[in-house]
Write a protein that holds these residues in place. Structure first.
Motif, PDB file in Angstrom:
ATOM      1  N   SER A 197       0.825  -1.210   0.000  1.00  0.00           N
ATOM      2  CA  SER A 197       0.000   0.000   0.000  1.00  0.00           C
ATOM      3  C   SER A 197       0.857   1.256   0.000  1.00  0.00           C
ATOM      4  CB  SER A 197      -0.949  -0.006   1.194  1.00  0.00           C
ATOM      5  OG  SER A 197      -0.222   0.035   2.404  1.00  0.00           O
ATOM      6  N   ALA A 198       1.945   1.252   0.740  1.00  0.00           N
ATOM      7  CA  ALA A 198       2.844   2.413   0.730  1.00  0.00           C
ATOM      8  C   ALA A 198       3.535   2.561  -0.628  1.00  0.00           C
ATOM      9  CB  ALA A 198       3.887   2.278   1.829  1.00  0.00           C
ATOM     10  N   LEU A 199       3.859   1.444  -1.250  1.00  0.00           N
ATOM     11  CA  LEU A 199       4.510   1.479  -2.551  1.00  0.00           C
ATOM     12  C   LEU A 199       3.581   2.027  -3.627  1.00  0.00           C
ATOM     13  CD1 LEU A 199       7.045   0.729  -4.172  1.00  0.00           C
ATOM     14  CD2 LEU A 199       6.016  -1.507  -4.528  1.00  0.00           C
ATOM     15  N   MET A 200       2.313   1.681  -3.565  1.00  0.00           N
ATOM     16  CA  MET A 200       1.365   2.215  -4.550  1.00  0.00           C
ATOM     17  C   MET A 200       1.217   3.719  -4.396  1.00  0.00           C
ATOM     18  SD  MET A 200       0.505  -0.102  -6.541  1.00  0.00           S
ATOM     19  CE  MET A 200       2.010  -1.037  -6.356  1.00  0.00           C
ATOM     20  N   GLY A 201       1.254   4.213  -3.174  1.00  0.00           N
ATOM     21  CA  GLY A 201       1.224   5.660  -2.959  1.00  0.00           C
ATOM     22  C   GLY A 201       2.462   6.342  -3.512  1.00  0.00           C
ATOM     23  N   LEU A 202       3.617   5.698  -3.352  1.00  0.00           N
ATOM     24  CA  LEU A 202       4.859   6.253  -3.880  1.00  0.00           C
ATOM     25  C   LEU A 202       4.854   6.261  -5.406  1.00  0.00           C
ATOM     26  CD1 LEU A 202       7.849   7.189  -3.460  1.00  0.00           C
ATOM     27  CD2 LEU A 202       8.448   4.780  -3.634  1.00  0.00           C
ATOM     28  N   LEU A 203       4.418   5.160  -5.995  1.00  0.00           N
ATOM     29  CA  LEU A 203       4.413   5.078  -7.453  1.00  0.00           C
ATOM     30  C   LEU A 203       3.379   6.012  -8.078  1.00  0.00           C
ATOM     31  CD1 LEU A 203       4.893   1.252  -8.047  1.00  0.00           C
ATOM     32  CD2 LEU A 203       6.567   3.078  -8.335  1.00  0.00           C
ATOM     33  N   ALA A 204       2.328   6.362  -7.331  1.00  0.00           N
ATOM     34  CA  ALA A 204       1.339   7.305  -7.854  1.00  0.00           C
ATOM     35  C   ALA A 204       1.918   8.710  -7.938  1.00  0.00           C
ATOM     36  CB  ALA A 204       0.096   7.303  -6.979  1.00  0.00           C
ATOM     37  N   GLU A 205       2.854   9.029  -7.043  1.00  0.00           N
ATOM     38  CA  GLU A 205       3.425  10.375  -7.041  1.00  0.00           C
ATOM     39  C   GLU A 205       4.622  10.509  -7.970  1.00  0.00           C
ATOM     40  OE1 GLU A 205       4.213  11.708  -3.106  1.00  0.00           O
ATOM     41  OE2 GLU A 205       2.146  11.387  -2.449  1.00  0.00           O
ATOM     42  N   LYS A 206       5.513   9.506  -7.972  1.00  0.00           N
ATOM     43  CA  LYS A 206       6.663   9.564  -8.878  1.00  0.00           C
ATOM     44  C   LYS A 206       7.092   8.162  -9.260  1.00  0.00           C
ATOM     45  CE  LYS A 206      10.171  10.142  -5.283  1.00  0.00           C
ATOM     46  NZ  LYS A 206      11.293  10.946  -4.875  1.00  0.00           N
ATOM     47  N   ASP A 207       7.727   8.050 -10.399  1.00  0.00           N
ATOM     48  CA  ASP A 207       8.109   6.748 -10.933  1.00  0.00           C
ATOM     49  C   ASP A 207       9.439   6.305 -10.321  1.00  0.00           C
ATOM     50  OD1 ASP A 207       7.972   4.507 -12.475  1.00  0.00           O
ATOM     51  OD2 ASP A 207       8.932   5.439 -14.216  1.00  0.00           O
TER      52      ASP A 207
END
Length: 76
Positions: free
Chosen positions: A35-45
């Motif tokens: 879940s934290a990774l999906m939040g990170l990937l939504a903001e930057k690649d």
């Protein structure tokens, strides 16, 4: 007829608990990391961040190793 002793049943139970404990810990860790990774990937690649999702898999591998050691009597 094969008779089983109480000790062999407890060995099997201990090996099963080692695998189940590792699998449940991995699932819990991957849920929070995912879940934290999906939040990170939504903001930057960040493709390198996907490696953090594979790290908890070592808990399952260690659970299998502990179960093998319990069953083969190398653990103690």
């Amino acid at each position: 007829m094969v008779t089983l002793e109480l000790g062999s049943g407890l060995v099997a139970l201990g090996a099963g608990l080692a695998i189940v404990g590792g699998a449940m810990a991995t699932a819990w860790a991957q849920a929070s990391i995912g879940s934290a990774l999906m939040g990170l990937l939504a903001e930057k690649d960040e493709p390198k961040a996907l490696l953090f999702l594979a790290l908890p898999e070592t808990m399952v591998i260690l659970g299998f190793v502990v179960a093998f050691l319990i069953i083969s009597n190398l653990g103690g």
